[in-house]
Scaffold this motif. Structure first.
Motif, short mmCIF file in Angstrom:
data_model
loop_
_atom_site.label_atom_id
_atom_site.label_comp_id
_atom_site.label_asym_id
_atom_site.label_seq_id
_atom_site.Cartn_x
_atom_site.Cartn_y
_atom_site.Cartn_z
N PHE A 94 0.83 -1.20 0.00
CA PHE A 94 0.00 0.00 0.00
C PHE A 94 0.87 1.26 0.00
CE2 PHE A 94 -2.40 3.27 2.40
CZ PHE A 94 -3.52 3.38 1.58
N SER A 95 1.97 1.23 0.74
CA SER A 95 2.88 2.38 0.83
C SER A 95 4.16 2.07 0.07
CB SER A 95 3.16 2.71 2.30
OG SER A 95 1.99 3.09 2.97
N TYR A 96 4.04 1.63 -1.16
CA TYR A 96 5.18 1.12 -1.93
C TYR A 96 6.25 2.17 -2.17
CZ TYR A 96 2.61 3.34 -5.77
OH TYR A 96 1.93 4.24 -6.56
N ASN A 97 5.89 3.45 -2.21
CA ASN A 97 6.90 4.49 -2.39
C ASN A 97 7.69 4.78 -1.12
OD1 ASN A 97 6.63 5.31 -5.16
ND2 ASN A 97 4.66 6.22 -4.64
N ASP A 98 7.10 4.43 0.03
CA ASP A 98 7.76 4.70 1.31
C ASP A 98 8.48 3.49 1.87
OD1 ASP A 98 6.56 7.32 1.46
OD2 ASP A 98 4.68 6.30 1.93
N VAL A 99 8.12 2.29 1.38
CA VAL A 99 8.68 1.04 1.92
C VAL A 99 9.32 0.27 0.78
CG1 VAL A 99 8.21 -1.02 3.30
CG2 VAL A 99 6.81 1.02 3.61
N PRO A 100 10.58 0.56 0.44
CA PRO A 100 11.26 -0.21 -0.62
C PRO A 100 11.31 -1.70 -0.26
CG PRO A 100 12.52 1.75 -0.03
CD PRO A 100 11.43 1.60 1.00
#
Length: 359
Positions: A94-100
């Motif tokens: 869901f937070s793919y930009n924040d959680v590599p």
């Protein structure tokens, strides 16, 4: 239900209570803690884990952890705060930009964090990060009757970070307008591009109808101009039978696809949800979706194609626990999927069993 319902109305009753008691200095601050967790097992009948083209269920013949969520809400007088944390693979995707490396099962993400102020009885201002107003389905598994996700959810916006104003125009008409960072970004350092989002909601008291017209437009970090219009409607015929609909249309200008210059592209989708509850404990939902990506900007490579997907989900409820057996069949216009031996195919099917708990 609607994502906007999640972000706007999940604390709505609470906030209205704050507004009514704003002059009462003896009233104690309101505090609420809620949460959820979900786990599942999925078997892909093609025998691989590469056939899943939607969010959160990328596995085959494996027991999987979904997400643990903890949500804290606090408010006093006209102000309030919501902090919503997620732990697990679902939160990471869901937070793919924040959680590599979001496939890490230990991923932690801030799903939502926003501060609100009840400016008047009819106007609420909110700043922070919150789930999108676009679409029918939500990231938290317990808020959906199907466990697997639609193509429209998976390739539309997940969340926005910015400021918005929610306005109660009348007892049945509501509106929202906001300015956000580019989609699914909590922080932007590359440029000053912003998105504009809006919603018009209609929910008459005399008819079990809810209708939402959603809009989103702006430039992303690659300076590609995006416009998206989205419609969500629900109608509850009886206490045991209701339907929902989601349709969306998204365009990209100057997308520069596959080496082309100044290329324009689009994708769109349409889904119908049929919900039946035979008893207080047992019900089912049938979702039928058509997803068109003929310009190859989402699911397909050029020249693109379309997918028809049908999902049948049973819901058995025992207190706060819901057991969801599910069968899903996806049919593509081209060879999008593959068999275990690597040969291409146009179809894939999945059998899934999920357990979802919330408090």
């Amino acid at each position: 239900m609607k994502r906007m319902l999640f972000t706007l109305f999940a604390t709505g009753n609470l906030l209205s209570a704050f507004a009514q008691t704003a002059t009462d200095t003896t009233t104690a601050p309101a505090f609420k803690l809620s949460g959820s967790a979900d786990v599942y097992y999925k078997y892909n009948l093609n025998g691989n884990n590469t056939d899943n083209k939607t969010s959160f269920t990328n596995s085959h013949n494996s027991f999987e952890l979904g997400m643990v969520s903890l949500k804290v809400e606090h408010g006093f007088k006209k102000g309030s705060i919501v902090a919503d944390l997620g732990f697990g693979k679902r939160a990471g995707e869901f937070s793919y930009n924040d959680v590599p490396g979001s496939t890490n099962g230990l991923a932690m993400a801030i799903k939502q964090l926003f501060v609100s102020y009840q400016l008047t009885d009819k106007i609420k201002l909110t700043m922070g990060s919150y789930a999108t107003h676009v679409g029918y389905e939500l990231v938290d598994a317990y808020l959906n009757r199907n466990y697997s996700m639609s193509y429209m959810f998976s390739y539309g916006p997940f969340f926005h970070t910015g400021v918005k104003a929610d306005v109660a125009l009348s007892s049945s008409l509501s509106a929202m307008v906001g300015v956000f960072n580019p989609t699914d970004l909590k922080s932007v350092s590359l440029n000053g591009h912003k998105y504009i989002g809006a919603q018009l909601g209609f929910a008459p008291e005399s008819v079990p109808l809810k209708l939402y017209l959603n809009y989103l437009e702006g430039k992303d970090t690659s300076s590609i101009q995006n416009h998206q219009i989205d419609v969500v409607a629900t109608y509850q015929f009886t206490k045991k039978f209701g339907v929902g609909y989601n349709g969306t249309y998204s365009t990209y200008l100057n997308a520069k696809l596959k080496g082309e210059t100044d290329a324009n592209a689009k994708w769109w989708g349409s889904a119908l949800y049929v919900n039946a509850d035979f008893t207080d404990k047992f019900g089912l939902t049938l979702r039928g979706e058509y997803f068109s990506d003929k310009d190859g900007v989402k699911v397909f490579t050029r020249p693109g194609g379309n997918v028809v997907a049908g999902t049948l989900s049973f819901n058995y409820k025992s207190g706060n626990l819901t057991i969801i057996p599910e069968f899903r069949l996806d049919k593509s216009s081209v060879d999008l999927f593959s068999k275990q031996d690597g040969s291409a195919t146009t179809t894939t099917a999945n059998v899934l069993l999920a357990a979802v708990y919330h408090f």
